[in-house]
Every structure is written in C-alpha cells, then in structure tokens.
Design an enzyme around this catalytic site. Sequence first.
Site, mmCIF file in Angstrom:
data_model
loop_
_atom_site.group_PDB
_atom_site.id
_atom_site.type_symbol
_atom_site.label_atom_id
_atom_site.label_comp_id
_atom_site.label_asym_id
_atom_site.label_seq_id
_atom_site.Cartn_x
_atom_site.Cartn_y
_atom_site.Cartn_z
ATOM 1 N N CYS A 31 0.852 -1.194 0.000
ATOM 2 C CA CYS A 31 0.000 0.000 0.000
ATOM 3 C C CYS A 31 0.884 1.240 0.000
ATOM 4 O O CYS A 31 2.104 1.152 0.163
ATOM 5 C CB CYS A 31 -0.954 0.007 1.195
ATOM 6 S SG CYS A 31 -0.127 0.192 2.789
ATOM 7 N N CYS A 34 3.147 1.797 2.992
ATOM 8 C CA CYS A 34 4.412 1.051 2.932
ATOM 9 C C CYS A 34 5.428 1.795 2.071
ATOM 10 O O CYS A 34 6.598 1.936 2.449
ATOM 11 C CB CYS A 34 4.177 -0.346 2.359
ATOM 12 S SG CYS A 34 3.006 -1.374 3.262
ATOM 13 N N ASP A 444 4.368 18.629 -36.122
ATOM 14 C CA ASP A 444 5.209 19.512 -36.934
ATOM 15 C C ASP A 444 5.963 18.762 -38.020
ATOM 16 O O ASP A 444 6.872 19.294 -38.634
ATOM 17 C CB ASP A 444 6.204 20.266 -36.044
ATOM 18 C CG ASP A 444 7.176 19.319 -35.359
ATOM 19 O OD1 ASP A 444 6.941 18.103 -35.409
ATOM 20 O OD2 ASP A 444 8.143 19.803 -34.760
#
Length: 505
Positions: A31, A34, A444
């Site tokens: 998680c 952690c 471009d």
Amino acid sequence: MLTAPVDSTALGESGTESLVTSELELGGMHCSACATRIERTLGRLPAVASASVNLATTTAFITYDSATLDLEDVYQAVADIGYSAHVVDTGGGPSGGSEADHWVQRSLVAAPLALAALLLSLLAPETQAAGWSVLVLAVVVEVAGGWPFLRNAARQIRHGATSMDTLIAVGTLAAVSVNAVEVIALGGRHIHLGSGSGAFASRLHFAMAPVIVALLVAGRAIEASTRRRASRAMHSLLALRPPTARVARDLKDEIGELVAPESIPIGALVRVRPNESIPLDGTVVTGWSAVDESMLTGEPLPVDRGPESKVIGGTRNGEGTLVVRVDALASESVLARLQRLVEEAQRDKAPLQRVADRIGSVFVPAVLLGALSTFLIWWFVVGDFGKALLSGVAVLLVACPCAMGLAAPMAMMVGCGRASALGIFVRNGDTLERLARVDTVVFDKTGTLTERFAVVTDVVAVGLSQDEVLSLAAAVEAESEHPIALAPLRVPQRCAQPMSGSFPE
C-alpha cells in the site's frame, strides 16, 4: 520523490564522482503507506542523494555515494522496518509472475469456501450445524486465503508500523473471533447482538468476514496480474531486439555464430538476413536493403541502407542481406536508451500520486482511530455493546479494501507501458497528468501520421480496364518484397470500381 541535497559533507570527500543509481526490488510492500515509509527510510540514510519508491512496480531507485555506503547497509535498513530489498536483475526487470500465481491459487481456494459460508449463514442462520460450519469455513479462509495479510501485519507491528494489511488483519480477525465466541458459547447458535432486524444483520455481518477476505485476495490477484502485464509492456521496446544475432568472422562468413546481442563487442561483424530484425546499432559494411525504421522515426516507408549507412538496433531489415559492424554495446544502444527514458518517466511521480502518498501515510492510523472511536461511542454513549462491536468492525472492513494509494501509480505504469508499446514516449509523470487536459495536438512533421505501408489510391486505365491494370500490376510485383511493390497486392475495393472525374494525362 524525496531528494536530499548533494554536497561533499553528506557524500564524503569524493563528492559526486562516486554517485551511482541502483534499482531495488522490494518485498512486503502492498500500500502507499508502505511505499512512503520505505522512501523516507531510504532518504534518511547517510550518503543518499535521492530515493524514489514506486508502489505499482514494487521497486525503488536510490542514488547514493558508493564510496561511503554499501548496498548491504541499504538492505538492512529496509529489513529493519519490516520489508526486504535486493537488486533488480537488469536482464528483464521484476516480473511479478510468481506473485500473481500465488494470489490466484489462494483466490481459487478462498472464493468457493467464502460463498459456502455466506449461503449457510443466509439459509440456516439458527441451526447448530450451520453455525459450526460457518466458523470452520471462516477460519480456513482466514488462514488459507488471508495468511499473507496476517503475516505482513504481524511483521509491521513488530517494527512499529501499520499498513493496509493491518486494517485487513484486525478487521477480519475481529469478525472471525466474535463469530467463534458466539458459536462456541452457544453451541453453534448465534448471539443476538441486537433485536429484530439487527439480530439478522449481526449474523450476516460475521459471515461476511470470509467473503471480505476472498474479495481482497481476488483483488490482489488482479493487481499482481495487472502489474505483470504492465511490466511486460514497459519492457516491450527491448523485445524489438532479436534474442540472437549472427556474428560473422569475416565478410566471407555466410553462416556465422548465433550469440546473444548483449555479449557482442564493439567492432564485431553481424550478418542480418532478409526480414530479420537488426540486433544492434552499427554501420553497414556490405549489402543493400530497405530497412523499416518506423519504430524510431515514424516514417511510413522503409529507407534504403547500403555501405557506410547507419542502422539502429530493433529496426526491421527488408529483402536484402546486410553485414553490419557494431558501433555500440547493447546497453548503450538507441533502443536501450529509449527504454531507460520510459522507465524514468514511469518512476517519476505525478502530482496526484504525491498527494495520494501523503494521504496514504496517515490513512491507516486514522481508520484505526476511527474504528476505536466508533466502538467507544456506541458502547459508552449509546450503551449498546452489540452495535458498538458491529460498527467498529464495519469501519475496519469497509476501509481495508481502499485502493487510493495504488490507483495513481498503477495508472501511471499502465499508461507509460501502453504508450511505449505504441511508439509514444512520455517524458515524466507531470506531462502524462497534464495530457488529460489537452484538447488540441499539433504535429510539426508531415508523412508520419500514416498506416506504415503504401497503398494504391487511384487507378488511371488507358486502353485497359481498371481490373486488368490491377491484375497485371499484381502479377508483375507478386515475387517482390519491396514496400512499393506490395501496394498493388493490397488494393482497396474502391479502386476496382469505375471512377468518376478526369485524371491528368
């Protein structure tokens, strides 16, 4: 990302000359709390210039002074807070395959048992046999499916830390424990913690503990599988390089020796046969061919390459045979540099991810405090112990599946991996996040927004029908592999129909 200032005092007398960057694979991290804890620990180590932890890939990048800090010290620092670390194999990066397989196996065990417990609780809530059965199923699911949650939570508590696994362990263990107490105390029947519909809700509530575990295990399996697929996409550029290359002893050697591109030194001669991928960057010594370089330049048509022409590893050779002199090692090739750019962009935290990490660092303690407050308020203020217990456990169970901290890094990982597979390279996390607000894209360079192959758009027939012209052209070019020659073989149906209008003579 935590970045400490680099100075001679912190990094030793060697200053920045001995700075190195290592990628570490982390274990036990599930998680954002952690990830934040590990990142802070790494950032506080002496002689560390910067440290960045990625939850989605379970990896860390640490830049440190190798003259004053050894990686063994880094491993020990991570182990001291309840996690593990080791250097990632640069050959392919972390795969995550075994982790996904383990979670899938646990899910296959937990899901049917949890469903059986739920059905028993709904269909026969007052029977003694059903009560014992639900308890046994809940314990089996808790151990067989949720053991990684319990193990991680216990390890982190020993080191004075909390994570999402702490919520899962505390919430499910509380539900199973109360279920066990009521079943054992009343011989398999359920304690009515409330009255009326509340009693039924309590019985159903404790049967939901194995269901919650099964859902979380299935979620971890999906998460690990997603991480594995995204990791493969992140390394898709290196897949363009062929696994073997044909090294020739001299220009007359037409057979050569098959070796891995990573072992080929600069100056070696590599023979590239028709329709093979060029293994490494180099210069053509002999031969002519049309090389498809669209993966690098975006140009739709192959370009002619002959003696003294530069070729790039990963591009596709055409119908000719080339002998190429290697100019760069595999680790320093254009393809490898592009791969590093993708990985650097992926590990760069987007602004939203940094916000999620800050919230995640205080989320688990806040939920634990909220669950305790809920229990105490219902018990002492309202005076209903049954509802207090149910409400406190409910807070834990509802909060534990939270994926807030994982969503941002996983989205970043999948986005960068998918983009690189399509030939789009993202510079950093902030760029990817701002891309969501873009409504106009300006290119471009002309000629790159194509389908990568030539097509016949119009047919002007003089003295013959259009079908006859197309048939003759296809017959002439049938044995050729040139990209222009292949165009008549892919003629759209519209070109075979009578065309209106006039054409220039």
